[in-house]
Design an enzyme around this catalytic site. Sequence first.
Site, PDB file in Angstrom:
ATOM      1  N   HIS A  90      57.758  41.266  73.017  1.00 41.48           N
ATOM      2  CA  HIS A  90      56.764  41.449  74.068  1.00 41.48           C
ATOM      3  C   HIS A  90      55.968  42.736  73.924  1.00 41.48           C
ATOM      4  CE1 HIS A  90      59.703  44.122  76.045  1.00 41.48           C
ATOM      5  NE2 HIS A  90      60.582  43.181  75.829  1.00 41.48           N
ATOM      6  N   HIS A 124      55.551  52.699  73.680  1.00 41.52           N
ATOM      7  CA  HIS A 124      55.178  51.322  73.348  1.00 41.52           C
ATOM      8  C   HIS A 124      53.741  51.075  73.797  1.00 41.52           C
ATOM      9  CE1 HIS A 124      56.897  50.857  77.481  1.00 41.52           C
ATOM     10  NE2 HIS A 124      55.767  50.204  77.633  1.00 41.52           N
ATOM     11  N   HIS A 149      52.142  53.781  76.444  1.00 39.76           N
ATOM     12  CA  HIS A 149      53.057  54.411  77.388  1.00 39.76           C
ATOM     13  C   HIS A 149      54.071  55.270  76.616  1.00 39.76           C
ATOM     14  CE1 HIS A 149      52.354  50.811  80.323  1.00 39.76           C
ATOM     15  NE2 HIS A 149      51.364  51.700  80.367  1.00 39.76           N
ATOM     16  N   THR A 233      57.754  45.883  83.318  1.00 38.74           N
ATOM     17  CA  THR A 233      58.484  44.757  82.746  1.00 38.74           C
ATOM     18  C   THR A 233      59.819  44.635  83.477  1.00 38.74           C
ATOM     19  OG1 THR A 233      59.493  46.162  81.055  1.00 38.74           O
ATOM     20  CG2 THR A 233      57.458  45.027  80.461  1.00 38.74           C
TER      21      THR A 233
END
Length: 314
Positions: A90, A124, A149, A233
Site C-alpha cells: 500500500h 513513506h 511522511h 491507515t
Amino acid sequence: MSPAIATWIGLAVMLLTTVPIAWSADHHRFGYTRPEQRRWARAHQSCAGKHQSPIAVASSRAIALNMPAIELVGYNNLLPGPITLHNNGHSVSLGIPKTDPEKGRHPYIFGGKMQNEYELEGLHFHWGDKNSRGSEHVLNDIRYPLEMHIIHRNKKYKNVAEALGYSDGLTVLGFFYQVTEHESPEIAHLLRSFPLIEQFDEQVHLNFTFTLKSILGDIDLTRFYTYKGSLTTPPCSEAVTWVLFPDVLSISITQIRRFRMLDTGLPGSPMVDNYRALQPLGNRRLFIRKVNSRNTALDELRSGFDHTQWDWVY
C-alpha cells in the site's frame, strides 16, 4: 485406494495447508477504494473516531500563533545503514536502523507545539494515478500528486506500538510534491532502486546512505501548519501531531511514473491513489506558525510562547 479418492485427498491437503498461510499474509492488508475505506472501521474502531486524518488545510481556518520553529536535529548527518526500501502493498516505506549510540544520537525533532523530543522512525509516500491527485492532505483546495511522511516517535515511549496508545505518541512531518519539467535530484537516488521493488513485498537493502536534509532540498521550513490527528491507515490511532509544510518539493513526470509502476500484489490493482478520503476537522484547531522576519529566535524566546495557551480542541 482408487485414483479418484487419492486425488480428492491430495486436493484437501493442499487447501488445508495453503489457505491459512494465504489468509495470514493478506489479513493485515487493506484497500483504498471508497467501499474498502468504509470497511476499515469494522476491524479498527479508531478509524471511525472524531479526530481522524487527513484533513483539508485552509489558511482561512488556521489560527496564526507565535511558536518555535521545528528543529530538525541530525538531519544533516548520514543515516545509519543499511536502509531498507520496501513495497508493503500500500506504499513505499523506508526502514532506517537506529544510530549506534557510540556514533551519536539518532535524528530527532522538537519545537512547534511539541512538548518533547521525537526520534526518527521512518518515512513513506502517498501518490495518485493522475497529477491532479495523490496527496492525503489538501492544501488550500489543492491536492498535490505526491505526499511524503517522515514519522517520529515521542522518545518517552519505547516503541511505536506503545506510542500509538497515547495522543502525543507520534509526530509526522508532511511534505507535498508538485510535478515540474525537470528531474528532481533530491529524490533521484531513491527512485533508481524502485525497479527492484515493483512487486508486492519486495524489499532491498540500499547500498548507499544519505541525509534527510538532502531529500528536502532548500524548501522553507520556518512556516508550517500543525494539528492533532491520526494515522491515515489502519489502525487509525489518534496519536499523531501533524506538521505540514506548504513550501512544495518538485518531482518530474518521469520520476513520478516510477511510483505508479509499483504493484499491490492484488489482481488488477496497481499501486496508485493510495490516499485516504478527507476527514472532518470537527472541534479541532488548525494552527499556522506566525513568522516575523524581524524577530530573531532569541527575541521569540524572550517574548514568551503564547501557543501554550491554546489547546488542540475547543
